[in-house]
Design an enzyme around this catalytic site. Structure first.
Site, mmCIF file in Angstrom:
data_model
loop_
_atom_site.group_PDB
_atom_site.id
_atom_site.type_symbol
_atom_site.label_atom_id
_atom_site.label_comp_id
_atom_site.label_asym_id
_atom_site.label_seq_id
_atom_site.Cartn_x
_atom_site.Cartn_y
_atom_site.Cartn_z
ATOM 1 C CG PHE A 73 -1.697 1.259 1.408
ATOM 2 C CD1 PHE A 73 -2.907 1.384 0.761
ATOM 3 C CD2 PHE A 73 -1.239 2.320 2.187
ATOM 4 C CE1 PHE A 73 -3.657 2.543 0.882
ATOM 5 C CE2 PHE A 73 -1.987 3.478 2.315
ATOM 6 C CZ PHE A 73 -3.197 3.592 1.659
ATOM 7 C CE1 TYR B 7 -0.453 5.030 5.412
ATOM 8 C CE2 TYR B 7 1.793 5.153 6.209
ATOM 9 C CZ TYR B 7 0.866 5.368 5.216
ATOM 10 O OH TYR B 7 1.260 5.910 4.034
ATOM 11 N NE ARG B 8 2.319 3.565 15.281
ATOM 12 C CZ ARG B 8 3.340 4.408 15.228
ATOM 13 N NH1 ARG B 8 3.153 5.714 15.286
ATOM 14 N NH2 ARG B 8 4.573 3.938 15.146
ATOM 15 C CB ILE C 56 -1.562 7.044 0.302
ATOM 16 C CG1 ILE C 56 -2.499 8.197 -0.063
ATOM 17 C CG2 ILE C 56 -1.033 7.151 1.716
ATOM 18 C CD1 ILE C 56 -3.805 8.190 0.684
ATOM 19 N N GLY D 223 -3.841 17.613 5.338
ATOM 20 C CA GLY D 223 -4.407 17.983 6.622
ATOM 21 C C GLY D 223 -5.905 18.203 6.596
ATOM 22 C CG ASN E 161 5.141 10.818 6.496
ATOM 23 O OD1 ASN E 161 4.283 11.534 6.995
ATOM 24 N ND2 ASN E 161 5.113 10.433 5.234
ATOM 25 C CB ALA F 170 2.373 8.736 6.852
ATOM 26 C CB ILE G 177 -2.293 13.992 -0.068
ATOM 27 C CG1 ILE G 177 -3.227 12.850 0.333
ATOM 28 C CG2 ILE G 177 -3.087 15.272 -0.393
ATOM 29 C CD1 ILE G 177 -4.193 12.385 -0.747
#
Length: 177
Positions: A88, A138-139, A90, A99, A131, A134, A92
């Site tokens: 995976f 993710y968590r 990503i 944000g 990061n 991110a 932006i």
């Protein structure tokens, strides 16, 4: 700040000039695992041709604002159909959309596609420890740290550790994204 609903669609050849502009901006690449390198539009076109030939094992989606403008990308890469897993990723890329929950929305959409449509069992990712945005996302959706690759990414003249994370289908928490 909450953003209006975003959508995802498959990356198209017409997206390449914008994607190429993002890739040629060192500031854009700072939080990504890959090192910076200049990429010509011709090389970008060849990369896209390679993707078209490998679509069976890769899903590359444009993340789009409500007006349809591409603001980033989300990927499911190197799909292994026996092990039912994929990588995976990503990004932006448009700063004005960071944000504003766009990454969370795109993450939810891509994970739902991976588990509900493609019947995958597991997703994995690699992220730089600095990061923090991110890592929080993710968590929140259920990714768990599985390891740390020491000094595995060379960026801006320095070696960086890389956090390895994984998410199993039954660990995914869609409402928390």
């Amino acid at each position: 700040m909450q953003s209006p609903p975003i959508t995802v669609r498959e990356l198209e050849r017409a997206d390449l000039p914008l994607l190429n502009r993002w890739r040629n901006d060192p500031g854009q690449i700072a939080n990504l695992g890959a090192g910076f390198r200049f990429v010509s539009l011709e090389a970008e076109s060849r990369w896209f041709d390679g993707y078209q030939g490998a679509r069976a094992n890769n899903v590359r989606l444009a993340v789009c604002a409500p007006d349809g403008a591409m603001i980033g990308v989300v990927y499911l890469l190197d799909i292994h159909w026996v092990h039912r897993e994929a990588e995976f990723a990503i990004w932006i890329a448009e700063p004005a959309w960071r944000g504003r929950s766009c990454g969370a929305q795109a993450t939810r959409l891509a994970i739902a596609h991976a588990f509900d449509d493609l019947n995958l069992q597991r997703l994995r990712l690699a992220v730089l420890p600095h990061n923090e945005a991110a890592l929080r996302l993710y968590r929140r959706v259920g990714f768990r740290q599985e390891g740390l690759s020491r000094k595995a990414a060379y960026k801006q003249g320095q070696w960086h550790d890389v956090v390895q994370m994984g998410l199993l289908r039954d660990e995914y928490v869609p409402e928390a994204a």
